[in-house]
Design a protein around this motif. Structure first.
Motif, PDB file in Angstrom:
ATOM      1  N   VAL A 250      -1.329  -5.739 -10.352  1.00 20.64           N
ATOM      2  CA  VAL A 250      -2.015  -7.177 -10.338  1.00 20.64           C
ATOM      3  C   VAL A 250      -1.075  -7.687  -8.927  1.00 20.64           C
ATOM      4  O   VAL A 250      -0.090  -7.733  -8.706  1.00 20.64           O
ATOM      5  N   ALA A 251      -2.364  -8.180  -8.271  1.00 21.94           N
ATOM      6  CA  ALA A 251      -1.818  -8.817  -6.832  1.00 21.94           C
ATOM      7  C   ALA A 251      -1.945 -10.361  -7.056  1.00 21.94           C
ATOM      8  O   ALA A 251      -2.905 -11.028  -7.349  1.00 21.94           O
TER       9      ALA A 251
ATOM     10  N   ASP B  43       0.878  -1.133  -0.204  1.00 21.55           N
ATOM     11  CA  ASP B  43       0.044   0.053  -0.064  1.00 21.55           C
ATOM     12  C   ASP B  43       0.904   1.222  -0.035  1.00 21.55           C
ATOM     13  O   ASP B  43       0.484   2.185  -0.629  1.00 21.55           O
ATOM     14  N   ASP B  44       2.039   1.112   0.730  1.00 23.66           N
ATOM     15  CA  ASP B  44       2.989   2.275   0.708  1.00 23.66           C
ATOM     16  C   ASP B  44       3.445   2.526  -0.771  1.00 23.66           C
ATOM     17  O   ASP B  44       3.709   3.545  -1.045  1.00 23.66           O
ATOM     18  N   LEU B  45       3.786   1.453  -1.423  1.00 21.38           N
ATOM     19  CA  LEU B  45       4.578   1.681  -2.716  1.00 21.38           C
ATOM     20  C   LEU B  45       3.293   2.206  -3.758  1.00 21.38           C
ATOM     21  O   LEU B  45       3.670   3.040  -4.580  1.00 21.38           O
ATOM     22  N   VAL B  46       2.075   1.614  -3.600  1.00 19.16           N
ATOM     23  CA  VAL B  46       1.011   2.067  -4.593  1.00 19.16           C
ATOM     24  C   VAL B  46       0.993   3.690  -4.232  1.00 19.16           C
ATOM     25  O   VAL B  46       0.901   4.499  -5.412  1.00 19.16           O
TER      26      VAL B  46
ATOM     27  N   LYS C 110      -3.125  -9.979   3.769  1.00 18.25           N
ATOM     28  CA  LYS C 110      -2.430  -8.970   4.399  1.00 18.25           C
ATOM     29  C   LYS C 110      -1.689  -7.959   3.371  1.00 18.25           C
ATOM     30  O   LYS C 110      -1.424  -6.888   3.554  1.00 18.25           O
ATOM     31  N   LEU C 111      -1.298  -8.802   2.241  1.00 17.55           N
ATOM     32  CA  LEU C 111      -0.547  -7.744   1.196  1.00 17.55           C
ATOM     33  C   LEU C 111      -1.225  -7.458   0.236  1.00 17.55           C
ATOM     34  O   LEU C 111      -1.425  -6.390  -0.300  1.00 17.55           O
ATOM     35  N   ASP C 112      -2.075  -8.397  -0.470  1.00 20.24           N
ATOM     36  CA  ASP C 112      -3.042  -7.986  -1.663  1.00 20.24           C
ATOM     37  C   ASP C 112      -3.949  -7.062  -1.535  1.00 20.24           C
ATOM     38  O   ASP C 112      -4.050  -6.185  -2.094  1.00 20.24           O
TER      39      ASP C 112
END
Length: 335
Positions: free
Chosen positions: A229-230, A214-217, A236-238
């Motif tokens: 694309v997850a 989420d920080d990178l997005v 917890k990540l996707d």
């Protein structure tokens, strides 16, 4: 795997460095139906060797025949048309009534191909401006919204990653997806905060980032030329990445998972700050239906769906996994 445009430029640089005469051919205008789009490129060497494509093959054959018969004698850039008459359209393999206009540029050290490649290695989007009278070339960062353009005096082309793809997770499927996407002119970033998955990851031209998704997005400031694309299967990540990506201007947001897992994901996202309209943008189960089973096939399925959406193909003409009947034994990740 390089995109075809990058392969053309690298081959040009090698020919120039070897002291061989060569030309860069660019599609600058089409009328009617045309096998190749505006911006398509081809490079031809004095011995008739070619890389790239500007037609279905017949124009290439004509260029090769001229190079082998007469040599490459142009002193400066020229505009060349094929298919003006019905007979020519048939001769050069163009659809009936099709016409294609090309810019043919003789290359040398002053063409600045090597410098252009250096900028592309830094993932820059570069505007290359060719003076059609003098052959002089200037390079500059491409401004927002820049497009290729050509007139009687100037040819301006864009080079570099025109599209961005953020992949969450560094698994086997991510490798196939990143490899093919790179060849399709995407700048690919893989986000993998899990150390065990980063071990052994090494792909030329693909950026691996250790950060929370989420920080990178948020850091990437995704625009209408971006896709997410997850692929981790870890909520917890996707979910964190999807939550922010669905609020962005990304043209495509998708996540791997079965129908059941996709339904649970949608329920979770609605509990966060995601609106129903934003959630409707989520593609999952991901990809177009092509009967994919293996990681390589699933990657093709995902990129097929991304390409259809990027190119504005109506949803009614797309057959996604979410719209196909669920058959016993279907792939748990996609079907």
């Amino acid at each position: 795997m390089d995109s075809i445009d990058l392969e053309v430029l690298k081959t040009c640089a090698a020919w120039i460095a070897a002291g061989r005469r060569c030309e860069l051919v660019t599609v600058i205008r089409t009328w009617g139906s045309s096998p190749r789009p505006v911006g398509a490129t081809l490079a031809i060497c004095e011995d008739g060797s070619v890389i790239g494509s500007v037609s279905g093959g017949c124009i290439e054959d004509d260029l090769i025949a001229r190079a082998r018969g007469d040599g490459l004698r142009r002193a400066g850039p020229e505009r060349v048309s094929y298919g003006i008459t019905a007979d020519e359209a048939h001769r050069f393999g163009l659809p009936c009534g099709g016409t294609i206009e090309l810019a043919v540029e003789p290359l040398s050290a002053r063409s600045r191909i090597a410098e252009l490649l250096e900028r592309l290695e830094r993932h820059e989007l570069v505007e290359r401006r060719l003076d059609m009278a003098s052959g002089a070339v200037t390079l500059a960062p491409a401004p927002p919204g820049a497009v290729m353009r050509a007139d009687a005096h100037t040819l301006v082309t864009l080079h570099g990653p025109r599209w961005r793809l953020l992949i969450i997770g560094a698994g086997q499927l991510s490798r196939f997806l990143a490899q093919v996407a790179t060849a399709m002119d995407y700048h690919v970033t893989v986000c993998e905060p899990r150390e065990e998955y980063r071990t052994g990851w090494n792909m030329d031209g693909v950026q691996l980032v250790h950060a929370m998704p989420d920080d990178l997005v948020l850091e990437l400031k995704l625009d209408h030329r971006s896709a997410v694309v997850a692929l981790t299967h870890d909520p917890k990540l996707d979910d964190l990445a999807l939550m922010e990506a669905l609020k962005s201007d990304a043209f495509y947001v998708g996540a791997i998972g079965s129908r059941a897992n996709n339904a649970k994901r949608r329920e979770r996202l609605l509990q966060f700050d995601v609106t129903p309209d934003q959630l409707a943008r989520l593609h999952g189960p991901i990809g177009l239906y092509i009967g994919s089973k293996t990681p390589a096939e699933i990657a093709i399925s995902i990129l097929a769906q991304m390409t259809a959406i990027k190119n504005g193909v109506p949803a009614a003409l797309q057959v996604g996994h979410a719209a196909t009947p669920e058959a016993p034994g279907s792939h748990a990740c996609v079907a």
